[in-house]
Design a protein around this motif. Structure first.
Motif, PDB file in Angstrom:
ATOM      1  N   ASN A 160       0.852  -1.187   0.000  1.00 33.78           N
ATOM      2  CA  ASN A 160       0.000   0.000   0.000  1.00 33.78           C
ATOM      3  C   ASN A 160       0.888   1.238   0.000  1.00 33.78           C
ATOM      4  O   ASN A 160       1.492   1.574   1.023  1.00 33.78           O
ATOM      5  CB  ASN A 160      -0.890  -0.010   1.245  1.00 33.78           C
ATOM      6  CG  ASN A 160      -1.874   1.153   1.272  1.00 33.78           C
ATOM      7  OD1 ASN A 160      -1.683   2.157   0.592  1.00 33.78           O
ATOM      8  ND2 ASN A 160      -2.916   1.025   2.074  1.00 33.78           N
ATOM      9  N   PRO A 161       1.009   1.943  -1.125  1.00 31.75           N
ATOM     10  CA  PRO A 161       1.880   3.123  -1.190  1.00 31.75           C
ATOM     11  C   PRO A 161       1.485   4.216  -0.208  1.00 31.75           C
ATOM     12  O   PRO A 161       2.335   4.993   0.242  1.00 31.75           O
ATOM     13  CB  PRO A 161       1.735   3.600  -2.641  1.00 31.75           C
ATOM     14  CG  PRO A 161       1.213   2.422  -3.395  1.00 31.75           C
ATOM     15  CD  PRO A 161       0.366   1.663  -2.418  1.00 31.75           C
ATOM     16  N   ALA A 162       0.210   4.302   0.135  1.00 28.94           N
ATOM     17  CA  ALA A 162      -0.246   5.357   1.048  1.00 28.94           C
ATOM     18  C   ALA A 162       0.320   5.167   2.447  1.00 28.94           C
ATOM     19  O   ALA A 162       0.693   6.134   3.117  1.00 28.94           O
ATOM     20  CB  ALA A 162      -1.773   5.379   1.086  1.00 28.94           C
ATOM     21  N   THR A 163       0.353   3.940   2.904  1.00 28.00           N
ATOM     22  CA  THR A 163       0.891   3.661   4.245  1.00 28.00           C
ATOM     23  C   THR A 163       2.351   3.220   4.198  1.00 28.00           C
ATOM     24  O   THR A 163       3.010   3.166   5.228  1.00 28.00           O
ATOM     25  CB  THR A 163       0.080   2.551   4.926  1.00 28.00           C
ATOM     26  OG1 THR A 163       0.190   1.338   4.150  1.00 28.00           O
ATOM     27  CG2 THR A 163      -1.379   2.936   5.039  1.00 28.00           C
ATOM     28  N   ARG A 164       2.832   2.910   2.995  1.00 28.25           N
ATOM     29  CA  ARG A 164       4.181   2.364   2.766  1.00 28.25           C
ATOM     30  C   ARG A 164       4.388   1.064   3.540  1.00 28.25           C
ATOM     31  O   ARG A 164       5.492   0.782   4.002  1.00 28.25           O
ATOM     32  CB  ARG A 164       5.258   3.386   3.099  1.00 28.25           C
ATOM     33  CG  ARG A 164       5.290   4.538   2.096  1.00 28.25           C
ATOM     34  CD  ARG A 164       6.492   5.409   2.271  1.00 28.25           C
ATOM     35  NE  ARG A 164       6.467   6.089   3.557  1.00 28.25           N
ATOM     36  CZ  ARG A 164       7.553   6.457   4.211  1.00 28.25           C
ATOM     37  NH1 ARG A 164       8.747   6.194   3.736  1.00 28.25           N
ATOM     38  NH2 ARG A 164       7.448   7.094   5.371  1.00 28.25           N
ATOM     39  N   LEU A 165       3.339   0.294   3.679  1.00 25.34           N
ATOM     40  CA  LEU A 165       3.413  -1.004   4.347  1.00 25.34           C
ATOM     41  C   LEU A 165       3.177  -2.121   3.336  1.00 25.34           C
ATOM     42  O   LEU A 165       2.236  -2.059   2.531  1.00 25.34           O
ATOM     43  CB  LEU A 165       2.381  -1.108   5.466  1.00 25.34           C
ATOM     44  CG  LEU A 165       2.587  -0.191   6.674  1.00 25.34           C
ATOM     45  CD1 LEU A 165       1.462  -0.391   7.683  1.00 25.34           C
ATOM     46  CD2 LEU A 165       3.949  -0.433   7.332  1.00 25.34           C
ATOM     47  N   GLY A 166       4.039  -3.119   3.393  1.00 24.88           N
ATOM     48  CA  GLY A 166       3.884  -4.299   2.573  1.00 24.88           C
ATOM     49  C   GLY A 166       3.454  -5.468   3.442  1.00 24.88           C
ATOM     50  O   GLY A 166       3.948  -5.624   4.562  1.00 24.88           O
TER      51      GLY A 166
END
Length: 259
Positions: free
Chosen positions: A181-187
């Motif tokens: 998720n690019p918005a949260t920068r969490l994979g």
């Protein structure tokens, strides 16, 4: 899944599929880089050491090495492997964010601290990076080096929710489903495995791992805040990266300056 439970059931699969070979490779790369500069560490601390891939390479090179990991299951494998190799390596169950609570680490000074296998990406909270780098700074000897790798956002951008088989044999299959998720920068990585119990039955296991895409600017700032000097950035071949280079994985070398 609770973060404390990851690499628990998966530990024997991690060993079985040889996933610690990359950590061992990075340890060799680090030693080569240091030797080219006539740096010979006598004491090393390997954080998030897992099953000991990097730790055992450092110890086999004659370095007094300590391994730290928060997964008891991974450490059981590491201890057995060290014993099989005849290496006296202390492995400590602890969270690398809280090295100040580990007497066996706090009481020593290390010339080299390593952290491989994108373990830095497992630090997902805003203060985690500074906390870990601050802990490293407190246990490093003046002039000592810290070496770690990170998956960059370039790598996470490829996490497209497709199923990726990472290991397959007659009695074991492992696949990953990776999403970012690019918005949260969490994979989020969903690791699923099947192990054959007998001719007709298979045992299934699953763990969910969460990683964060730390930017190069965040890494640099956290190092500076901890009092560590950025020495160089390398790719996985050992090539020095320009400031604007951002491959899928970056190896960072930092140093605590002598006073």
């Amino acid at each position: 899944m609770d973060a404390d439970l990851i690499y628990d059931a998966y530990a024997p699969i991690y060993e079985r599929t040889g996933q610690d070979r990359f950590g061992a490779y990075l340890a060799h790369l680090t030693l080569t880089w240091l030797r080219a500069r006539e740096v010979v560490p006598h004491r090393a601390l390997d954080l998030a050491c897992g099953t000991g891939g990097a730790t055992l390479v450092l110890a086999a090179a004659g370095i007094d090495t300590t391994g730290v990991d928060r997964s008891p299951a991974m450490l059981r494998i590491a201890r057995r492997r060290a014993q099989d190799l005849g290496l006296a390596v202390p492995f400590i169950a602890a969270d690398m964010r809280h090295l100040e609570n580990v007497e066996a680490v706090r009481a020593r000074c290390f010339e080299l601290v390593t952290c491989f296998g994108d373990s830095i990406n497992y630090l997902t909270d805003d203060g985690d990076l500074r906390q870990v780098f601050g802990g490293i700074r407190r246990v490093l000897s003046p002039g000592g080096y810290a070496v770690f790798d990170v998956n960059t956002e370039t790598a996470f951008a490829r996490w497209d929710e497709s199923d990726l088989v990472i290991f397959e044999s007659n009695d074991c299959l492992v696949y990953n489903r990776l999403g970012y998720n690019p918005a949260t920068r969490l994979g989020v990585g969903r690791i699923v495995w099947f192990v054959r119990g007998n001719k007709t039955l298979w045992r299934r296991g699953e763990e969910t791992h969460v990683e964060r895409a730390w930017s190069d600017a965040e890494i640099r700032q956290a190092l500076a805040d901890a009092g560590l000097e950025l020495v160089t950035r390398l790719d996985v071949t050992g090539r020095i990266l320009a400031d604007d280079d951002l491959p899928e994985r970056v190896i960072t070398v930092a140093r605590l300056n002598r006073k």
